[in-house]
Design a protein around this motif. Sequence first.
Motif, PDB file in Angstrom:
ATOM      1  N   SER A  16       0.852  -1.192   0.000  1.00 41.24           N
ATOM      2  CA  SER A  16       0.000   0.000   0.000  1.00 41.24           C
ATOM      3  C   SER A  16       0.884   1.238   0.000  1.00 41.24           C
ATOM      4  CB  SER A  16      -0.907   0.009   1.237  1.00 41.24           C
ATOM      5  OG  SER A  16      -1.558   1.255   1.369  1.00 41.24           O
ATOM      6  N   ILE A  17       0.593   2.177  -0.859  1.00 43.11           N
ATOM      7  CA  ILE A  17       1.402   3.391  -0.972  1.00 43.11           C
ATOM      8  C   ILE A  17       1.351   4.204   0.318  1.00 43.11           C
ATOM      9  CG2 ILE A  17       1.681   5.579  -2.222  1.00 43.11           C
ATOM     10  CD1 ILE A  17       2.463   3.147  -3.896  1.00 43.11           C
ATOM     11  N   GLN A  18       0.213   4.227   0.996  1.00 43.67           N
ATOM     12  CA  GLN A  18       0.036   5.072   2.178  1.00 43.67           C
ATOM     13  C   GLN A  18       0.349   4.372   3.494  1.00 43.67           C
ATOM     14  OE1 GLN A  18      -0.516   8.303   1.808  1.00 43.67           O
ATOM     15  NE2 GLN A  18      -0.559   7.976  -0.386  1.00 43.67           N
ATOM     16  N   SER A  19       0.815   3.146   3.464  1.00 45.98           N
ATOM     17  CA  SER A  19       1.057   2.408   4.705  1.00 45.98           C
ATOM     18  C   SER A  19       2.315   2.886   5.411  1.00 45.98           C
ATOM     19  CB  SER A  19       1.177   0.914   4.409  1.00 45.98           C
ATOM     20  OG  SER A  19       2.371   0.662   3.689  1.00 45.98           O
ATOM     21  N   GLY A  20       2.380   2.583   6.690  1.00 49.11           N
ATOM     22  CA  GLY A  20       3.574   2.906   7.465  1.00 49.11           C
ATOM     23  C   GLY A  20       4.800   2.218   6.913  1.00 49.11           C
ATOM     24  N   SER A  22       5.434   1.552   3.833  1.00 47.79           N
ATOM     25  CA  SER A  22       5.896   2.255   2.632  1.00 47.79           C
ATOM     26  C   SER A  22       6.658   3.526   2.986  1.00 47.79           C
ATOM     27  CB  SER A  22       4.731   2.584   1.706  1.00 47.79           C
ATOM     28  OG  SER A  22       4.230   1.392   1.138  1.00 47.79           O
ATOM     29  N   ILE A  23       6.260   4.170   4.055  1.00 47.98           N
ATOM     30  CA  ILE A  23       7.000   5.340   4.530  1.00 47.98           C
ATOM     31  C   ILE A  23       8.409   4.922   4.934  1.00 47.98           C
ATOM     32  CG2 ILE A  23       7.128   7.069   6.376  1.00 47.98           C
ATOM     33  CD1 ILE A  23       3.986   7.067   6.262  1.00 47.98           C
ATOM     34  N   VAL A  24       8.508   3.799   5.639  1.00 52.10           N
ATOM     35  CA  VAL A  24       9.813   3.294   6.042  1.00 52.10           C
ATOM     36  C   VAL A  24      10.600   2.816   4.816  1.00 52.10           C
ATOM     37  CG1 VAL A  24      11.030   1.642   7.504  1.00 52.10           C
ATOM     38  CG2 VAL A  24       8.964   2.726   8.342  1.00 52.10           C
ATOM     39  N   LEU A  25       9.917   2.225   3.847  1.00 55.10           N
ATOM     40  CA  LEU A  25      10.577   1.801   2.612  1.00 55.10           C
ATOM     41  C   LEU A  25      11.208   2.999   1.904  1.00 55.10           C
ATOM     42  CD1 LEU A  25      11.266  -0.136   0.279  1.00 55.10           C
ATOM     43  CD2 LEU A  25       8.945   0.234  -0.583  1.00 55.10           C
ATOM     44  N   LYS A  26      10.474   4.097   1.792  1.00 55.24           N
ATOM     45  CA  LYS A  26      11.012   5.299   1.161  1.00 55.24           C
ATOM     46  C   LYS A  26      12.222   5.821   1.939  1.00 55.24           C
ATOM     47  CE  LYS A  26       6.530   6.721  -0.648  1.00 55.24           C
ATOM     48  NZ  LYS A  26       5.465   7.726  -0.547  1.00 55.24           N
ATOM     49  N   ARG A  27      12.142   5.751   3.254  1.00 52.98           N
ATOM     50  CA  ARG A  27      13.258   6.180   4.091  1.00 52.98           C
ATOM     51  C   ARG A  27      14.479   5.295   3.849  1.00 52.98           C
ATOM     52  NH1 ARG A  27      11.987   6.652  10.332  1.00 52.98           N
ATOM     53  NH2 ARG A  27      10.482   8.114   9.476  1.00 52.98           N
ATOM     54  N   LEU A  28      14.259   3.995   3.713  1.00 55.57           N
ATOM     55  CA  LEU A  28      15.353   3.056   3.451  1.00 55.57           C
ATOM     56  C   LEU A  28      15.991   3.344   2.097  1.00 55.57           C
ATOM     57  CD1 LEU A  28      17.002   0.478   4.114  1.00 55.57           C
ATOM     58  CD2 LEU A  28      15.169  -0.819   3.015  1.00 55.57           C
ATOM     59  N   LEU A  29      15.172   3.541   1.078  1.00 55.18           N
ATOM     60  CA  LEU A  29      15.699   3.810  -0.254  1.00 55.18           C
ATOM     61  C   LEU A  29      16.445   5.147  -0.289  1.00 55.18           C
ATOM     62  CD1 LEU A  29      12.792   2.437  -2.454  1.00 55.18           C
ATOM     63  CD2 LEU A  29      14.993   1.349  -1.940  1.00 55.18           C
ATOM     64  N   LYS A  30      15.961   6.113   0.467  1.00 51.00           N
ATOM     65  CA  LYS A  30      16.659   7.398   0.555  1.00 51.00           C
ATOM     66  C   LYS A  30      18.033   7.191   1.211  1.00 51.00           C
ATOM     67  CE  LYS A  30      16.176  12.118   2.247  1.00 51.00           C
ATOM     68  NZ  LYS A  30      15.333  13.064   3.002  1.00 51.00           N
ATOM     69  N   ALA A  31      18.079   6.389   2.258  1.00 47.26           N
ATOM     70  CA  ALA A  31      19.353   6.094   2.923  1.00 47.26           C
ATOM     71  C   ALA A  31      20.320   5.366   1.988  1.00 47.26           C
ATOM     72  CB  ALA A  31      19.119   5.270   4.188  1.00 47.26           C
ATOM     73  N   LYS A  32      19.766   4.671   0.994  1.00 49.80           N
ATOM     74  CA  LYS A  32      20.589   3.961   0.010  1.00 49.80           C
ATOM     75  C   LYS A  32      20.952   4.861  -1.175  1.00 49.80           C
ATOM     76  CE  LYS A  32      20.290  -0.194   1.940  1.00 49.80           C
ATOM     77  NZ  LYS A  32      21.421  -1.016   2.298  1.00 49.80           N
ATOM     78  N   GLY A  33      20.555   6.156  -1.092  1.00 49.92           N
ATOM     79  CA  GLY A  33      20.933   7.113  -2.130  1.00 49.92           C
ATOM     80  C   GLY A  33      19.904   7.355  -3.205  1.00 49.92           C
ATOM     81  N   LEU A  34      18.674   6.873  -3.008  1.00 47.27           N
ATOM     82  CA  LEU A  34      17.634   7.043  -4.030  1.00 47.27           C
ATOM     83  C   LEU A  34      16.594   8.072  -3.596  1.00 47.27           C
ATOM     84  CD1 LEU A  34      17.104   3.271  -4.797  1.00 47.27           C
ATOM     85  CD2 LEU A  34      18.151   4.926  -6.322  1.00 47.27           C
ATOM     86  N   LYS A  89      13.003  -0.146  15.529  1.00 51.78           N
ATOM     87  CA  LYS A  89      11.928  -0.520  16.459  1.00 51.78           C
ATOM     88  C   LYS A  89      10.550  -0.512  15.800  1.00 51.78           C
ATOM     89  CE  LYS A  89      14.322   0.599  20.672  1.00 51.78           C
ATOM     90  NZ  LYS A  89      14.259   1.219  21.983  1.00 51.78           N
ATOM     91  N   PHE A  90      10.507  -0.353  14.480  1.00 48.51           N
ATOM     92  CA  PHE A  90       9.237  -0.369  13.761  1.00 48.51           C
ATOM     93  C   PHE A  90       8.716  -1.793  13.736  1.00 48.51           C
ATOM     94  CE2 PHE A  90       6.500  -0.435  10.030  1.00 48.51           C
ATOM     95  CZ  PHE A  90       5.792   0.737  10.174  1.00 48.51           C
ATOM     96  N   MET A  91       7.523  -2.002  14.250  1.00 50.44           N
ATOM     97  CA  MET A  91       6.950  -3.352  14.320  1.00 50.44           C
ATOM     98  C   MET A  91       5.943  -3.559  13.208  1.00 50.44           C
ATOM     99  SD  MET A  91       6.488  -3.735  18.435  1.00 50.44           S
ATOM    100  CE  MET A  91       5.079  -4.731  18.144  1.00 50.44           C
ATOM    101  N   PHE A  92       6.098  -4.633  12.480  1.00 55.94           N
ATOM    102  CA  PHE A  92       5.162  -4.969  11.425  1.00 55.94           C
ATOM    103  C   PHE A  92       4.131  -5.942  11.976  1.00 55.94           C
ATOM    104  CE2 PHE A  92       8.938  -3.624   9.180  1.00 55.94           C
ATOM    105  CZ  PHE A  92       8.384  -2.691   8.331  1.00 55.94           C
TER     106      PHE A  92
END
Length: 132
Positions: A16-20, A22-34, A89-92
């Motif tokens: 889901s684009i709006q899920s928590g 996905s927010i963390v996924l975007k943060r991870l990809l940003k940390a990887k330089g994207l 500490k993000f729990m899925f």
Amino acid sequence: MKDASELKGKIVGTSSIQSGSSIVLKRLLKAKGLAEGDYDLVAGQGSAQIYQGLQGGALDAVWLVPPQSIAAAQAGFSILGSFREVAPKFMFTCLSANSDCSRASRSSRRKFARSWLKGVAWLHDPKKSRGV
């Protein structure tokens, strides 16, 4: 694909684009330089469906949870990163209640929440959680 930098111009699947997550996924990809515009983020219907998209070649990368994440690693798909890198500490997890439970007293709901949080704190205490 062996490195997240290879995702430039690629399609990344999430549930889901709006899920928590996905927010963390975007943060991870940003940390990887994207940056967000470097890849196309698309939503599927869940971990099983987006894993099928990865297997079929419709998606170049996906964010998965068990058991699909385990199956993907065993099938030879590369692990490009972990959410623990940016949100340790993000729990899925999801807690659901039926109507009877929802109608329980406020005191019972609070006791449950306190117990849940106490268990989470125990899991994150390295002195207590060894061997788990």
